[in-house]
Design a protein around this motif. Sequence first.
Motif, PDB file in Angstrom:
ATOM      1  N   ALA A  43       0.754  -1.168   0.125  1.00  0.00           N
ATOM      2  CA  ALA A  43       0.096   0.244   0.001  1.00  0.00           C
ATOM      3  C   ALA A  43       0.940   1.261   0.007  1.00  0.00           C
ATOM      4  CB  ALA A  43      -0.913  -0.136   1.273  1.00  0.00           C
ATOM      5  N   VAL A  44       1.817   1.155   0.679  1.00  0.00           N
ATOM      6  CA  VAL A  44       3.109   2.381   0.729  1.00  0.00           C
ATOM      7  C   VAL A  44       4.156   1.930   0.247  1.00  0.00           C
ATOM      8  CG1 VAL A  44       4.079   3.920   2.310  1.00  0.00           C
ATOM      9  CG2 VAL A  44       1.686   3.347   2.707  1.00  0.00           C
ATOM     10  N   GLY A  45       4.910   2.486  -0.518  1.00  0.00           N
ATOM     11  CA  GLY A  45       6.386   2.213  -1.099  1.00  0.00           C
ATOM     12  C   GLY A  45       7.511   2.168  -0.040  1.00  0.00           C
ATOM     13  N   PRO A  46       8.419   1.443   0.024  1.00  0.00           N
ATOM     14  CA  PRO A  46       9.404   1.123   1.044  1.00  0.00           C
ATOM     15  C   PRO A  46      10.435   2.392   1.206  1.00  0.00           C
ATOM     16  CG  PRO A  46      10.256  -0.049  -1.100  1.00  0.00           C
ATOM     17  CD  PRO A  46       8.764   0.347  -1.360  1.00  0.00           C
ATOM     18  N   GLU A  47      10.867   2.699   2.167  1.00  0.00           N
ATOM     19  CA  GLU A  47      12.021   3.739   2.082  1.00  0.00           C
ATOM     20  C   GLU A  47      13.358   3.169   1.406  1.00  0.00           C
ATOM     21  OE1 GLU A  47      13.320   4.747   6.204  1.00  0.00           O
ATOM     22  OE2 GLU A  47      11.243   4.481   6.889  1.00  0.00           O
ATOM     23  N   GLN A  48      13.576   2.101   1.055  1.00  0.00           N
ATOM     24  CA  GLN A  48      14.494   1.688   0.421  1.00  0.00           C
ATOM     25  C   GLN A  48      14.305   0.470  -0.487  1.00  0.00           C
ATOM     26  OE1 GLN A  48      18.227   1.375   2.318  1.00  0.00           O
ATOM     27  NE2 GLN A  48      17.544  -0.205   3.956  1.00  0.00           N
ATOM     28  N   ALA A  49      14.774   0.210  -1.429  1.00  0.00           N
ATOM     29  CA  ALA A  49      14.592  -1.143  -2.207  1.00  0.00           C
ATOM     30  C   ALA A  49      16.061  -2.081  -2.145  1.00  0.00           C
ATOM     31  CB  ALA A  49      14.615  -0.882  -3.521  1.00  0.00           C
ATOM     32  N   VAL A  50      15.756  -3.204  -1.645  1.00  0.00           N
ATOM     33  CA  VAL A  50      17.061  -3.949  -1.157  1.00  0.00           C
ATOM     34  C   VAL A  50      16.849  -5.160  -1.987  1.00  0.00           C
ATOM     35  CG1 VAL A  50      18.230  -5.050   0.653  1.00  0.00           C
ATOM     36  CG2 VAL A  50      17.141  -2.937   1.133  1.00  0.00           C
TER      37      VAL A  50
END
Length: 176
Positions: A43-50
């Motif tokens: 629903a909400v994007g992540p602070e970072q993609a890992v």
Amino acid sequence: MSARVRVLAVTMFAAVAALFGAGVAGAHAVVTASTPADGSSVAVGPEQAVITFNEPMQPSFATLTVVGPDGNLWSKGEPTVQGPSVSVPVGELGPTGVYTIAYRVTSADGHPVSGTRTFTLTEQGSGTPGARPGGDKADAEGGDSDGLPMWPFIVAGVLVFGGGLAFALRRPSGKS
């Protein structure tokens, strides 16, 4: 057969077996996990993609981007490599739809590893996208790119080739 000949034969056999018997390592780095998980809905994007691999990655030449359904870049900044994990800041996302995490890294054994993972944003965000991947608008439209023009190199190559061909095809002088 003397002991000396047997030692020599065993040594030669061992050398041949070592050279031809041990093939190139077939195992390369593989993705073991990602945040967000591949194919997940958020629903909400992540602070970072890992992206996490089964072995440490080399910190040089790593790329990791997040591209949205609008074709714009949503990752912010440069990727960071810490052991087996590669991450990039994302920030707030925008339109709903499928986002693609694309990566290209170099494994500990020097082999490049690349691929994509996807996730779906289910609720509209209010983030601001970056530019489209692959350059700015002037590059996409064939405008100035601040690079060297290619035409002088092409002309020089044609002239050198033509001169070499003329030299090779010339007839010998009339002396006998």
